[in-house]
Design an enzyme around this catalytic site. Structure first.
Site, short mmCIF file in Angstrom:
data_model
loop_
_atom_site.label_atom_id
_atom_site.label_comp_id
_atom_site.label_asym_id
_atom_site.label_seq_id
_atom_site.Cartn_x
_atom_site.Cartn_y
_atom_site.Cartn_z
N THR A 80 87.39 46.13 -59.64
CA THR A 80 88.53 47.36 -59.38
C THR A 80 89.10 46.83 -57.60
O THR A 80 87.46 47.83 -56.94
CB THR A 80 88.07 48.60 -59.91
OG1 THR A 80 87.41 48.67 -61.56
CG2 THR A 80 89.40 49.56 -59.52
N SER A 95 76.77 53.28 -59.86
CA SER A 95 77.44 54.35 -58.62
C SER A 95 78.00 54.37 -57.39
O SER A 95 77.26 54.00 -55.98
CB SER A 95 77.04 55.48 -57.76
OG SER A 95 77.35 56.68 -56.98
N GLY A 114 82.39 54.07 -56.54
CA GLY A 114 83.25 54.55 -56.34
C GLY A 114 84.47 53.92 -56.38
O GLY A 114 85.32 54.50 -55.27
N CYS A 136 86.15 55.34 -65.11
CA CYS A 136 85.08 54.95 -63.95
C CYS A 136 84.44 56.55 -64.17
O CYS A 136 85.50 57.08 -63.64
CB CYS A 136 85.37 54.61 -62.52
SG CYS A 136 84.12 54.78 -61.17
N LYS A 166 90.96 49.02 -69.48
CA LYS A 166 89.70 49.62 -69.82
C LYS A 166 89.28 51.33 -69.79
O LYS A 166 89.48 51.50 -69.15
CB LYS A 166 88.69 49.03 -68.12
CG LYS A 166 86.99 49.09 -68.37
CD LYS A 166 86.72 48.02 -68.90
CE LYS A 166 85.35 48.29 -68.30
NZ LYS A 166 84.74 47.96 -66.55
N ILE A 213 83.57 49.25 -73.86
CA ILE A 213 83.34 50.31 -72.85
C ILE A 213 82.59 49.49 -71.40
O ILE A 213 82.02 49.15 -71.50
CB ILE A 213 82.44 51.37 -73.07
CG1 ILE A 213 80.90 50.54 -72.91
CG2 ILE A 213 82.81 51.33 -74.79
CD1 ILE A 213 80.00 51.91 -73.14
N GLY A 259 79.65 45.98 -73.16
CA GLY A 259 78.26 46.87 -72.69
C GLY A 259 77.06 46.55 -73.48
O GLY A 259 77.25 46.03 -74.75
N GLY A 260 75.96 45.88 -72.58
CA GLY A 260 74.76 45.57 -73.85
C GLY A 260 74.59 44.51 -73.73
O GLY A 260 73.54 44.03 -74.62
N THR A 316 75.55 44.31 -66.54
CA THR A 316 74.20 44.12 -66.16
C THR A 316 73.39 42.89 -66.68
O THR A 316 73.09 41.87 -65.99
CB THR A 316 73.50 44.74 -66.64
OG1 THR A 316 74.49 46.17 -66.19
CG2 THR A 316 72.25 45.28 -66.36
C1 LIG Z 1 77.65 46.95 -60.41
C2 LIG Z 1 78.32 47.11 -61.03
C3 LIG Z 1 79.53 47.68 -60.84
C4 LIG Z 1 80.70 47.71 -61.45
N1 LIG Z 1 82.10 48.22 -60.64
C5 LIG Z 1 83.01 48.52 -61.91
C6 LIG Z 1 84.14 48.42 -61.85
O1 LIG Z 1 84.47 48.30 -60.38
N2 LIG Z 1 84.99 48.47 -62.59
C7 LIG Z 1 85.35 48.72 -63.98
O2 LIG Z 1 86.00 48.81 -64.29
N3 LIG Z 1 83.48 49.13 -63.89
C8 LIG Z 1 82.60 48.71 -63.42
N4 LIG Z 1 80.87 48.15 -63.79
C9 LIG Z 1 81.20 48.66 -65.36
C10 LIG Z 1 81.07 47.47 -66.56
O3 LIG Z 1 82.03 46.77 -66.18
C11 LIG Z 1 80.89 48.01 -67.44
O4 LIG Z 1 81.81 47.78 -68.13
C12 LIG Z 1 79.58 48.06 -67.86
O5 LIG Z 1 78.61 47.69 -66.44
C13 LIG Z 1 78.81 48.20 -69.02
O6 LIG Z 1 78.38 46.48 -69.06
P1 LIG Z 1 77.23 46.09 -69.46
O7 LIG Z 1 76.04 46.89 -70.08
O8 LIG Z 1 77.43 44.55 -69.26
O9 LIG Z 1 76.77 46.56 -68.10
C14 LIG Z 1 80.40 48.02 -62.66
C15 LIG Z 1 79.49 47.41 -63.68
C16 LIG Z 1 78.73 47.27 -62.72
C17 LIG Z 1 76.59 46.85 -63.19
#
Ligand SMILES: Cc1cc2nc3c(=O)[nH]c(=O)nc-3n(C[C@H](O)[C@H](O)[C@H](O)COP(=O)(O)O)c2cc1C
Length: 363
Positions: free
Chosen positions: A81, A131, A133, A201, A236, A265, A324-325, A347
């Site tokens: 983002t 986190s 921001g 966010c 999103k 999500i 998500g996950g 992740t």
């Molecule tokens: C390191 C990191 C940075 C993230 N930064 C953003 C971001 O800039 N914009 C956004 O929409 N989501 C961001 N997310 C959220 C992910 O896009 C995703 O929605 C969320 O981590 C759930 O997916 P996961 O369980 O595969 O990690 C970030 C997630 C992680 C782990």
């Protein structure tokens, strides 16, 4: 998947800037390019893709990360983002490991969880909190950098751009909504083929989680669509509890005419403390941060099923990105079966950069 199988592409022990400048790490550092074979078998957002799988906005901080993801066979990837002006990162650390027993239910997420700088070594499923921001080096940096990422996409691969509005001194609500559209337009002018609006966010103190406010969602989606013309717009969103089903229906109805896809999500916010019960992440408004990884899969899957049912009920035709996950090939298949047109892993892919190749090998 255990927490320690591979060196992550983003090193939680380093600052965001060090990761930005020195990364990506592990298998994303100078990867050999995976070769897709034959012709792309799928379409997503109107574009041909080899596999509707990739990485969402977040872990791909700049073109070096995006390009490595493309090389590692992730075909639907999103640049982290960005904003219309420079914006600092939340204080270090930005990523902590969190032990969660089973699913992170909303009940569990309402109570403090313990964040740690070291991963568990017992092989338990990986959950982290992040986190940042939405830091941005501003369009002076990212416009040219985005062009490099777009140019790197091969046949059957799609690079998306995630944007967010920035509240500047004296801004009205309208100015704030217009800032999303203006930022999206900058990205489209740089050549990107799809825009994602980050409406979810949980880590920005004064901007709030927009996806729960139907009027704001409608205005941001409408203005962005007007600004970018034929380029598809993706919204999103975060998790909506079962009690929020009417609100979800309203939000989807409002965004419906303008979006080509809904991504669900984002992370689930939860309070995170250290071993002494003190706020784990330093700084104001950082007791709560976004949880992601294995323990939120239930919530992403649930949203995909509900968005799929709503699409039918409301006679809309948006596509759905399931997030998500997603840690394994089986998770990918579960999401596809639940109705996701495309699936992304943050992740899971950070700690297993081979995930796209494993998915392609499993077909
Ligand atoms: C390191 C990191 C940075 C993230 N930064 C953003 C971001 O800039 N914009 C956004 O929409 N989501 C961001 N997310 C959220 C992910 O896009 C995703 O929605 C969320 O981590 C759930 O997916 P996961 O369980 O595969 O990690 C970030 C997630 C992680 C782990």
């Amino acid at each position: 998947m255990s927490t320690t199988t591979q060196q992550p592409i983003y090193d939680p022990a380093k600052t965001y800037d060090d990761n930005f400048d020195q990364g990506p790490f592990g298998a994303f550092h100078n990867p050999e390019a995976y070769q897709n074979k034959g012709e792309p078998q799928y379409r997503f957002l109107g574009y041909p893709v080899y596999e509707p799988f990739g990485m969402p906005a977040g872990p791909l901080l700049n073109s070096k990360y995006v390009n490595a993801a493309l090389d590692k066979g992730f075909d639907v990837v999103c640049y982290k983002t960005q904003r219309s002006s420079t914006f600092g990162c939340n204080e270090f650390p930005n990523v902590l490991y969190v032990d969660v027993d089973g699913d992170l239910t909303l009940e569990k997420a309402s109570k403090p969880l313990v964040g740690k700088t070291q991963a568990s070594t017992d092989g338990s499923p990986l959950t982290i909190t992040n986190s940042f921001g939405n830091p941005s080096r501003g369009p002076e940096f990212w416009v040219d950098d985005l062009k490099k990422a777009v140019a790197h996409a091969g046949k059957g691969q799609l690079v998306m751009m995630s944007v967010v509005g920035t509240i500047k001194p004296g801004f009205s609500h309208d100015d704030y909504y217009d800032d999303f559209a203006a930022t999206a337009k900058l990205a489209v002018d740089a050549g990107v083929k799809a825009i994602e609006l980050n409406l979810s966010c949980p880590n920005v103190a004064n901007e709030g989680i927009l996806c729960y406010t139907p009027n704001a969602v409608r205005e941001i989606c409408r203005r962005t669509k007007e600004a970018v013309g034929d380029i598809p717009v993706v919204a999103k969103v975060g998790y909506f509890s079962k009690d929020q089903e009417d609100l979800l229906t309203k939000v989807v109805t409002e965004m419906g005419p303008y979006v080509a896809a809904i991504s669900a999500i984002n992370t689930i916010p939860a309070p995170v403390v250290d071993a002494n019960g003190e706020q784990a992440l330093p700084g104001q408004n950082r007791l709560s941060s976004g949880m992601c990884g294995a323990s939120i899969k239930w919530a992403g899957l649930d949203m995909v099923k509900r968005l799929s049912a709503l699409r039918k009920k409301l006679s809309l035709n948006y596509e759905i990105i399931g997030v998500g996950g997603v840690m394994s090939v089986a998770d990918y298949r579960d999401y596809r079966q639940a109705g996701a047109d495309a699936v992304q892993s943050a992740t899971g892919a950070m700690w297993n950069p081979e995930l796209a190749i494993e998915i392609k090998a499993s077909v």
